[in-house]
Design an enzyme around this catalytic site. Structure first.
Site, PDB file in Angstrom:
ATOM      1  N   HIS A  73      39.428  14.655  25.925  1.00 61.13           N
ATOM      2  CA  HIS A  73      39.660  15.828  26.438  1.00 61.13           C
ATOM      3  C   HIS A  73      40.958  16.288  26.423  1.00 61.13           C
ATOM      4  O   HIS A  73      40.623  15.170  27.855  1.00 61.13           O
ATOM      5  CB  HIS A  73      38.505  16.311  26.484  1.00 61.13           C
ATOM      6  CG  HIS A  73      38.406  17.588  26.215  1.00 61.13           C
ATOM      7  ND1 HIS A  73      39.045  18.598  27.235  1.00 61.13           N
ATOM      8  CD2 HIS A  73      37.574  18.551  25.775  1.00 61.13           C
ATOM      9  CE1 HIS A  73      38.845  19.903  26.165  1.00 61.13           C
ATOM     10  NE2 HIS A  73      38.045  20.172  26.145  1.00 61.13           N
TER      11      HIS A  73
ATOM     12  N   LYS B 201      26.946  23.329  28.741  1.00 62.84           N
ATOM     13  CA  LYS B 201      27.237  22.076  26.987  1.00 62.84           C
ATOM     14  C   LYS B 201      25.231  22.268  27.878  1.00 62.84           C
ATOM     15  O   LYS B 201      25.001  20.798  26.739  1.00 62.84           O
ATOM     16  CB  LYS B 201      28.408  21.732  26.991  1.00 62.84           C
ATOM     17  CG  LYS B 201      29.284  21.565  26.588  1.00 62.84           C
ATOM     18  CD  LYS B 201      30.256  20.702  26.797  1.00 62.84           C
ATOM     19  CE  LYS B 201      31.443  20.349  26.647  1.00 62.84           C
ATOM     20  NZ  LYS B 201      31.847  21.250  25.766  1.00 62.84           N
TER      21      LYS B 201
ATOM     22  N   ASP C 159      33.644  11.831  33.143  1.00 68.97           N
ATOM     23  CA  ASP C 159      33.640  13.202  32.355  1.00 68.97           C
ATOM     24  C   ASP C 159      32.188  13.100  32.062  1.00 68.97           C
ATOM     25  O   ASP C 159      32.474  12.386  30.687  1.00 68.97           O
ATOM     26  CB  ASP C 159      34.325  13.275  31.750  1.00 68.97           C
ATOM     27  CG  ASP C 159      35.024  14.637  30.754  1.00 68.97           C
ATOM     28  OD1 ASP C 159      33.444  15.353  30.396  1.00 68.97           O
ATOM     29  OD2 ASP C 159      35.576  14.936  29.966  1.00 68.97           O
TER      30      ASP C 159
ATOM     31  N   GLN D 259      29.855  15.524  27.796  1.00 72.13           N
ATOM     32  CA  GLN D 259      29.276  15.323  26.794  1.00 72.13           C
ATOM     33  C   GLN D 259      27.731  14.392  26.707  1.00 72.13           C
ATOM     34  O   GLN D 259      26.705  14.378  25.781  1.00 72.13           O
ATOM     35  CB  GLN D 259      29.228  14.704  25.354  1.00 72.13           C
ATOM     36  CG  GLN D 259      31.221  15.485  25.142  1.00 72.13           C
ATOM     37  CD  GLN D 259      31.073  17.246  24.137  1.00 72.13           C
ATOM     38  OE1 GLN D 259      29.178  17.432  24.045  1.00 72.13           O
ATOM     39  NE2 GLN D 259      31.597  18.196  24.210  1.00 72.13           N
TER      40      GLN D 259
ATOM     41  N   CYS E 273      40.243  19.594  21.035  1.00 76.40           N
ATOM     42  CA  CYS E 273      41.550  18.961  22.679  1.00 76.40           C
ATOM     43  C   CYS E 273      40.710  17.593  22.422  1.00 76.40           C
ATOM     44  O   CYS E 273      40.770  17.501  23.813  1.00 76.40           O
ATOM     45  CB  CYS E 273      40.259  19.348  23.131  1.00 76.40           C
ATOM     46  SG  CYS E 273      40.044  21.681  23.110  1.00 76.40           S
TER      47      CYS E 273
HETATM   48  C1  LIG Z   1      34.154  15.355  26.594  1.00 78.94           C
HETATM   49  C2  LIG Z   1      34.896  17.034  27.260  1.00 78.94           C
HETATM   50  N1  LIG Z   1      35.076  17.245  28.248  1.00 78.94           N
HETATM   51  C3  LIG Z   1      35.783  18.693  29.254  1.00 78.94           C
HETATM   52  C4  LIG Z   1      35.060  19.772  28.403  1.00 78.94           C
HETATM   53  C5  LIG Z   1      35.825  20.977  28.909  1.00 78.94           C
HETATM   54  O1  LIG Z   1      34.783  21.779  29.021  1.00 78.94           O
HETATM   55  P1  LIG Z   1      34.910  22.789  29.854  1.00 78.94           P
HETATM   56  O2  LIG Z   1      35.863  23.377  28.646  1.00 78.94           O
HETATM   57  O3  LIG Z   1      33.543  23.293  30.387  1.00 78.94           O
HETATM   58  O4  LIG Z   1      36.016  22.694  31.128  1.00 78.94           O
HETATM   59  C6  LIG Z   1      34.839  19.224  27.113  1.00 78.94           C
HETATM   60  C7  LIG Z   1      34.346  20.415  26.045  1.00 78.94           C
HETATM   61  O5  LIG Z   1      34.981  20.468  24.974  1.00 78.94           O
HETATM   62  C8  LIG Z   1      34.229  18.126  26.817  1.00 78.94           C
HETATM   63  O6  LIG Z   1      33.523  18.403  25.653  1.00 78.94           O
END
Ligand SMILES: Cc1ncc(COP(=O)(O)O)c(C=O)c1O
Lengths: 158, 420
Positions: free
Chosen positions: B135, B238, B212, B215, B378
């Site tokens: 992401h 999430k 990370d 998900q 993203c």
């Molecule tokens: C794998 C992953 N990392 C990071 C994020 C970023 O999350 P946040 O916008 O809550 O910081 C997301 C959210 O879309 C994600 O799916």
């Protein structure tokens, strides 16, 4: 397909059979515009003569709203005086900014013609840029061709 | 269809928004990977804190101040247990996972001048490694860190099926690597990565490893000791929790030496005009008044999923994913972007349809009450890798049913008819 669908038949028709698609060899200006949300892209070429858009062709890829709207735009502005094309561009811009509450007079509807089909897009902020992409590109291309910068409506340098 | 012991109809009753109608038809929410819906207990938890216990945390000696501090620190205990963290002091509340990853990246660059933080210093010749399926929030902070420090930014590539190129793990992570940050489950592809294997490789070369788990947290049992990485982060919204709160877990011995990111109230030991010293983790990394009600409600969300059972959630979603992959792949021309079988993949399915832009697919599905996401999610490098501008993505959660997947499949067919 419900009557209040964003995807009016006119939009689908223009998407499947776009008008003025293809880039003419004889042109005064070319611009390339991108809509980062959908990744839509459009290239527009214009030819101005005597204060009128005598030719406009385009190429692009992206969502149906952007491609169909560019097709409708080209159909409407080719052959128009640049002043009239700009006035129409303005009208379409207001329609897109109306958040679904546009009040169009019969004259407006006549002028906007197929572009009226995009009225529903104004309710979806994420898609308004798609519908405007070709229109904005046309406006930039006309400006790049020298219109408005030291030219008068007769197309002569002041 | 779903696993025994998981009563999805009962779960659905916990989520008030699922009784909404969209364009006159019942909502089918298939965008949980973007943000999950909230059960009533989470909504109530936040409201109850404001209605009955609210004050600022950690500073007031009055009763409300004690109650709210107790609730906030109680949420930390819940998260620590959820992650199987060895210590509650390893759990830091952040605004979201984006802030958690940036906190790390900035703390690492602050190490270049911070006394006692030599071990974290990065410079020319050092390498920072991510994967091609990250992401943006796990790409950009590391690109920026590389730029600030002169380190080199590298990545592990992905193959045609949307998996990491196995042989590249050892090739890209080398003795020069100082940081490896990688996604547990991809939000764009659904791929579940071999996190233990990558963390082990990072450890072998002496690099810090960061997972990370944005998900992963909502879909898989998360055990930071089992993963073996140095840091694991996730985002509350999430995980059926409120927006505005995320978590960074880190090994205590690392956090203890890591310089702070933000300076301000609650993160200090002493402050004088001549200089300040900083308090111990986790509070060193929680400057200012935190997201109090959101952290408390995240604790409630953690209780909620724990009561459902993370193993049961995983089984429920695995069955749905296999069912959806079958249904979607039977559609003419539909291409799955990511693993095409349910092996090592989560409940997030990206796809493309020839000649129909994903934004049109998503918009037309919305007209049928079905919420999916369209775009690059993203994770633009993933789209570039497969030469596509965007995908349509359906993602599932605890409340997703096989009927909803049937509706998705027939909805997609309907979209094809419109564009035929
Ligand atoms: C794998 C992953 N990392 C990071 C994020 C970023 O999350 P946040 O916008 O809550 O910081 C997301 C959210 O879309 C994600 O799916």
């Amino acid at each position: 397909m419900s009557a209040d669908s964003l995807y009016q038949q006119i939009i689908l028709d223009h998407y499947k059979n776009p008008h003025h698609r293809g880039l003419p060899d004889d042109f005064d200006a070319e611009v390339h515009h991108v809509n980062p949300t959908c990744g839509d892209e459009v290239t527009v070429r214009v030819k101005l003569t005597g204060g009128a858009i005598v030719d406009l062709g385009w190429d692009g890829e992206g969502c149906s709203i952007s491609q169909a709207s560019t097709s409708v735009m080209s159909e409407l502005v080719v052959g128009k005086a640049v002043d009239d094309a700009m006035a129409l561009q303005d009208k379409f811009l207001s329609l897109m900014q109306s958040r679904g509450n546009a009040t169009l007079s019969e004259a407006d509807e006549d002028e906007l013609d197929d572009a009226v089909a995009f009225e529903g897009v104004s309710k979806y902020p994420a898609r308004i840029k798609c519908a405007l992409l070709g229109w904005m590109a046309m406006k930039s291309a006309v400006a790049e061709a020298g219109w408005g910068a030291g030219t008068n409506s007769a197309g002569e340098t002041a | 269809m779903t696993s025994v012991g998981f009563d999805v109809e009962a779960v659905r009753k916990d989520f008030p928004i699922l009784s909404r109608e969209i364009h006159g038809v019942p909502l089918i929410y298939l965008d949980s990977a973007n943000s999950a819906q909230k059960p009533q207990v989470v909504i109530d938890s936040e409201a109850d804190l404001y209605a009955n216990h609210y004050a600022n945390v950690a500073r007031a000696v009055h009763t409300l101040g004690s109650e709210v501090t107790h609730a906030y620190e109680g949420a930390r205990d819940k998260v620590a247990a959820f992650l199987n963290a060895p210590s509650r002091d390893e759990v830091i509340f952040t605004r979201n996972i984006t802030e958690a990853l940036n906190l790390l990246a900035y703390s690492l660059s602050n190490a270049s001048t911070f006394p006692g933080a030599q071990r974290f210093r990065l410079g020319p010749g050092d390498e920072i490694v991510v994967t091609e399926m990250e992401h943006h929030s796990n790409i950009v902070p590391w690109q920026q860190l590389a730029q600030r420090t002169g380190a080199t930014f590298r990545w592990i590539p992905i193959d045609d099926e949307g998996r990491l190129v196995e042989s590249a793990i050892d090739e890209v992570i080398t003795e020069r690597t100082k940081v490896v940050s990688f996604v547990y489950q991809s939000n764009a592809l659904g791929t579940i990565n071999p996190v233990r294997r990558i963390a082990e490789r990072a450890r072998a070369v002496g690099a810090l490893s960061i997972v990370d788990a944005a998900q992963a947290a909502p879909h898989l049992p998360l055990d930071v000791q089992d993963i073996g990485a140095d840091f694991v982060a996730f985002t509350g919204h999430k995980l059926y929790g409120p927006s505005g709160v995320g978590v960074l877990w880190g090994r205590y011995e690392l956090l203890a030496d890591l310089p702070p990111f933000l300076g301000g109230g609650e993160m200090i030991e002493t402050v004088a005009m001549s200089g300040s010293t900083f308090t111990a983790p986790p509070h060193r990394f929680e400057a200012g008044t935190p997201m109090i009600a959101q952290a408390v409600a995240l604790g409630t969300a953690v209780d909620y999923v724990t009561a459902l059972g993370m193993d049961e959630i995983r089984e429920h979603e695995k069955a749905l994913t296999a069912y959806a992959l079958d249904g979607l792949q039977a559609i003419d021309g539909l291409r799955i972007i990511g693993p095409s079988t349910s092996l090592d993949r989560g409940a997030t399915i990206s796809f493309t349809l020839p000649g129909i832009h994903p934004h049109d697919v998503a918009q037309l599905l919305d007209e049928q009450g079905i919420a999916v996401r369209a775009g690059h999610h993203c994770a633009r490098p993933v789209c570039l890798r497969y030469g596509i501008p965007a995908t349509t993505r359906a993602s599932f959660g605890v409340y997703t049913t096989s009927d909803e997947i049937d509706a998705l499949v027939s909805g997609v067919k309907h979209v094809q008819e419109i564009f035929a």
